[in-house]
Scaffold this motif. Structure first.
Motif, mmCIF file in Angstrom:
data_model
loop_
_atom_site.group_PDB
_atom_site.id
_atom_site.type_symbol
_atom_site.label_atom_id
_atom_site.label_comp_id
_atom_site.label_asym_id
_atom_site.label_seq_id
_atom_site.Cartn_x
_atom_site.Cartn_y
_atom_site.Cartn_z
ATOM 1 N N GLU A 28 53.509 108.227 99.148
ATOM 2 C CA GLU A 28 53.391 106.898 98.535
ATOM 3 C C GLU A 28 54.706 106.130 98.640
ATOM 4 N N THR A 29 55.811 106.822 98.425
ATOM 5 C CA THR A 29 57.135 106.196 98.523
ATOM 6 C C THR A 29 57.418 105.783 99.963
ATOM 7 N N ALA A 30 57.094 106.654 100.902
ATOM 8 C CA ALA A 30 57.330 106.359 102.318
ATOM 9 C C ALA A 30 56.534 105.126 102.759
ATOM 10 N N LEU A 31 55.326 105.005 102.293
ATOM 11 C CA LEU A 31 54.518 103.833 102.644
ATOM 12 C C LEU A 31 55.152 102.551 102.109
ATOM 13 N N LYS A 32 55.776 102.633 100.939
ATOM 14 C CA LYS A 32 56.463 101.460 100.383
ATOM 15 C C LYS A 32 57.701 101.101 101.204
ATOM 16 N N LEU A 33 58.358 102.104 101.768
ATOM 17 C CA LEU A 33 59.554 101.861 102.580
ATOM 18 C C LEU A 33 59.207 101.358 103.980
ATOM 19 N N ASN A 34 58.003 101.635 104.416
ATOM 20 C CA ASN A 34 57.586 101.287 105.774
ATOM 21 C C ASN A 34 57.209 99.813 105.863
ATOM 22 N N ALA A 45 53.602 112.530 108.361
ATOM 23 C CA ALA A 45 54.921 113.165 108.223
ATOM 24 C C ALA A 45 55.253 113.423 106.756
ATOM 25 N N ALA A 46 54.927 112.476 105.903
ATOM 26 C CA ALA A 46 55.261 112.620 104.484
ATOM 27 C C ALA A 46 54.458 113.730 103.813
ATOM 28 N N ILE A 47 53.161 113.736 104.020
ATOM 29 C CA ILE A 47 52.331 114.727 103.323
ATOM 30 C C ILE A 47 52.602 116.142 103.824
ATOM 31 N N LEU A 48 53.028 116.268 105.091
ATOM 32 C CA LEU A 48 53.276 117.597 105.668
ATOM 33 C C LEU A 48 54.745 118.000 105.672
ATOM 34 N N ILE A 102 59.502 115.583 110.200
ATOM 35 C CA ILE A 102 59.394 116.794 109.382
ATOM 36 C C ILE A 102 60.612 117.683 109.627
ATOM 37 N N ARG A 103 60.939 117.894 110.875
ATOM 38 C CA ARG A 103 62.028 118.799 111.275
ATOM 39 C C ARG A 103 63.374 118.400 110.649
ATOM 40 N N PHE A 104 63.653 117.096 110.567
ATOM 41 C CA PHE A 104 64.982 116.644 110.136
ATOM 42 C C PHE A 104 64.995 116.015 108.740
ATOM 43 N N HIS A 105 63.938 116.260 107.953
ATOM 44 C CA HIS A 105 63.890 115.606 106.638
ATOM 45 C C HIS A 105 64.893 116.166 105.635
ATOM 46 N N THR A 106 65.483 117.306 105.919
ATOM 47 C CA THR A 106 66.486 117.862 105.007
ATOM 48 C C THR A 106 67.913 117.699 105.516
ATOM 49 N N ASP A 114 63.479 105.255 112.636
ATOM 50 C CA ASP A 114 63.087 104.711 111.336
ATOM 51 C C ASP A 114 62.151 105.664 110.597
ATOM 52 N N LEU A 115 61.252 106.325 111.315
ATOM 53 C CA LEU A 115 60.355 107.279 110.662
ATOM 54 C C LEU A 115 61.151 108.432 110.053
ATOM 55 N N GLU A 116 62.111 108.953 110.770
ATOM 56 C CA GLU A 116 62.946 110.041 110.239
ATOM 57 C C GLU A 116 63.708 109.582 109.001
ATOM 58 N N LYS A 117 64.239 108.374 109.048
ATOM 59 C CA LYS A 117 64.971 107.828 107.895
ATOM 60 C C LYS A 117 64.047 107.663 106.692
ATOM 61 N N ILE A 118 62.869 107.140 106.937
ATOM 62 C CA ILE A 118 61.919 106.892 105.838
ATOM 63 C C ILE A 118 61.517 108.196 105.158
ATOM 64 N N ILE A 119 61.210 109.220 105.927
ATOM 65 C CA ILE A 119 60.794 110.493 105.328
ATOM 66 C C ILE A 119 61.962 111.144 104.592
ATOM 67 N N TYR A 120 63.139 111.120 105.185
ATOM 68 C CA TYR A 120 64.334 111.672 104.530
ATOM 69 C C TYR A 120 64.553 110.983 103.179
ATOM 70 N N LEU A 121 64.525 109.662 103.185
ATOM 71 C CA LEU A 121 64.816 108.901 101.967
ATOM 72 C C LEU A 121 63.680 108.973 100.955
ATOM 73 N N ALA A 122 62.440 108.928 101.413
ATOM 74 C CA ALA A 122 61.305 109.022 100.487
ATOM 75 C C ALA A 122 61.339 110.351 99.739
ATOM 76 N N ASP A 123 61.714 111.407 100.427
ATOM 77 C CA ASP A 123 61.850 112.724 99.791
ATOM 78 C C ASP A 123 62.955 112.686 98.731
ATOM 79 N N ALA A 124 63.994 111.946 98.998
ATOM 80 C CA ALA A 124 65.141 111.884 98.067
ATOM 81 C C ALA A 124 64.887 111.008 96.852
ATOM 82 N N ILE A 125 64.007 110.002 96.985
ATOM 83 C CA ILE A 125 63.873 109.028 95.893
ATOM 84 C C ILE A 125 62.487 108.975 95.258
ATOM 85 N N GLU A 126 61.574 109.855 95.667
ATOM 86 C CA GLU A 126 60.240 109.783 95.069
ATOM 87 C C GLU A 126 60.374 109.751 93.542
#
Length: 184
Positions: A28-34, A45-48, A102-106, A114-126
């Motif tokens: 949900e957070t990633a979709l807001k950032l996209n 990418a986010a759900i998995l 997925i591979r670089f989200h940590t 941009d997709l890698e950035k969004i997943i990384y950040l969405a994980d950090a700020i959910e």
């Protein structure tokens, strides 16, 4: 590509209800950032992103062929490298952009998409994330993914240093790349 109905039961069985809810919040957070990417890629990418969490030993035996002895030293991020393999083999994801997110989200990496950035950040700020400076990070991300990413990487590096733990080189490369790009 995205098929939560197909994946939900397996995800909950593998990572548990609590971690699954985290993945939903990340989605949900990633979709807001996209604002410009394919929503299916972002949601997938986010759900998995944590699909290998808590099952690293099992997945190392099954799919660890691409995991080298160096990566094994970084237990906290191992699930992200394995997660890309699990997403490919068990969820039939063949999109390299999604697998890399997925591979670089940590760890992050140099020249993140941009997709890698969004997943990384969405994980950090959910919304359930609660750590010092997370609110500041949530504000930064509204203005600039890169500025938010630099702040997050700095925060993570400081945290790892305080724990006297190993720092994955990809994290340093990610930070240095962004700093150089910003100063050019």
């Amino acid at each position: 590509m995205f098929n939560l109905n197909l994946w939900q039961e397996k995800l909950i069985n593998d990572i548990g209800e609590k971690r699954f809810k985290h993945c939903v919040r990340v989605m949900e957070t990633a979709l807001k950032l996209n604002d410009s990417l394919d929503d299916d890629k972002v949601k997938t990418a986010a759900i998995l992103h944590d699909c290998a969490k808590y099952n690293e030993e099992k997945y190392l035996k099954l799919y660890g062929v691409n995991i080298d002895s160096y990566q094994l030293q970084f237990k906290a991020v191992l699930h992200s490298f394995l997660g890309a393999e699990v997403a490919k083999k068990e969820y039939n994801i063949n999109d390299s952009d999604v697998l890399d997110a997925i591979r670089f989200h940590t760890t992050g990496k140099a020249d993140m998409t941009d997709l890698e950035k969004i997943i990384y950040l969405a994980d950090a700020i959910e919304p359930k994330r609660d750590y010092p400076d997370v609110d500041h990070l949530r504000k930064l991300v509204k203005d600039s993914l890169d500025d938010a990413l630099i702040f997050s990487l700095n925060h993570n590096l400081n945290y790892i240093i305080k724990k006297n733990d190993l720092i994955h080189p990809l994290t340093i490369e990610a930070r240095n790349f962004l700093i150089k790009e910003k100063n050019e």
